[in-house]
Scaffold this active site. Sequence first.
Site, PDB file in Angstrom:
ATOM      1  CG  HIS A 180      -1.898   1.119   1.179  1.00 17.73           C
ATOM      2  ND1 HIS A 180      -1.569   2.393   1.596  1.00 17.73           N
ATOM      3  CD2 HIS A 180      -3.156   1.190   0.697  1.00 17.73           C
ATOM      4  CE1 HIS A 180      -2.611   3.186   1.378  1.00 17.73           C
ATOM      5  NE2 HIS A 180      -3.581   2.481   0.832  1.00 17.73           N
ATOM      6  CD  GLU A 225      -5.357   2.157  -2.982  1.00 20.17           C
ATOM      7  OE1 GLU A 225      -6.519   2.308  -2.623  1.00 20.17           O
ATOM      8  OE2 GLU A 225      -4.425   1.998  -2.178  1.00 20.17           O
ATOM      9  CB  SER A 252     -10.560  10.486  -3.155  1.00 24.43           C
ATOM     10  OG  SER A 252      -9.440  10.987  -2.479  1.00 24.43           O
TER      11      SER A 252
HETATM   12  P1  PGA Z   1      -9.060   6.635   0.510  1.00 21.20           P
HETATM   13  O1  PGA Z   1      -7.944   5.504   0.668  1.00 21.20           O
HETATM   14  O2  PGA Z   1     -10.283   5.948  -0.034  1.00 21.20           O
HETATM   15  O3  PGA Z   1      -9.264   7.175   1.876  1.00 21.20           O
HETATM   16  O4  PGA Z   1      -8.520   7.650  -0.444  1.00 21.20           O
HETATM   17  C1  PGA Z   1      -7.796   4.472  -0.265  1.00 21.20           C
HETATM   18  C2  PGA Z   1      -6.606   3.640   0.110  1.00 21.20           C
HETATM   19  O5  PGA Z   1      -5.572   4.233   0.457  1.00 21.20           O
HETATM   20  O6  PGA Z   1      -6.647   2.396   0.086  1.00 21.20           O
END
Ligand code: PGA
Length: 245
Positions: A92, A162, A207
């Site tokens: 991540h 991401e 997000s």
């Molecule tokens: P977020 O995080 O939906 O708060 O942007 C997604 C993630 O980091 O897995």
Amino acid sequence: MQYIFANWKMYLNATESLALATTLAPTTLSSDVECAVFPSMLSFCDVEKTFRGSSVVTGVQDVFWVSKGAYTGAVSAQMAKDAGAKYALIGHSERRHIFGEKDTDLSKKIQACDEVGLVPVLCIGETKEDLDSDKRQYRLKRQLQESLEGKNFALPLMVAYEPVWAISGGDGSRACLPADAEDVIGWIKQELKNFSAESIPVLYGGSVTEVNAKEYLNMPSIDGLLIGSASTRVESFTSILEILS
Ligand code: PGA
């Protein structure tokens, strides 16, 4: 199959995690939806027990590759599997950028998941600096290569795209629009053909909320969502699950 994965990060303490899991456990999901929750390590066992027998499965936010030994603070892939996890997030963005994880570490983590039968969810994404200097594909390609090269890809694997700049709580100043995410994920799927003849599901994360989730889910290449902060708010998360019911 569409995937809705909830990354609770370090947002909820043990009491809050258990309360949210208890609220979500009765949720019924259509048979072509897989929902997995990734709580903190400290709440994992309670949350896993709460979801047992429900439609929701669990995963861990990270693993270490050695199965047992003198590794203070670490939890192994084997331990996560023994505790009932089905999935493990690997690499991540917060692990890479805050805790300094390298692609070569991730390669070992993926291997460890494979050995114990956990499904690794490899998270990849470019920074804002990469994006601004036209290095998005370069960064994603390197992340894929360095963590996947040399693996035997009969193994189950998932990828989450991401973009670091779109994750809330980071420098999440901008949204990665659904059409943009769709283009990049289409390209990632082509790249993944270099590693596996199997089709590897690719999720989008960054997000996502109840307001925009449907637009991402409607995109043909996006197989599901990895959701952070919105997945810790019961109304937001259940609204997202309802889109697929
Ligand atoms: P977020 O995080 O939906 O708060 O942007 C997604 C993630 O980091 O897995």
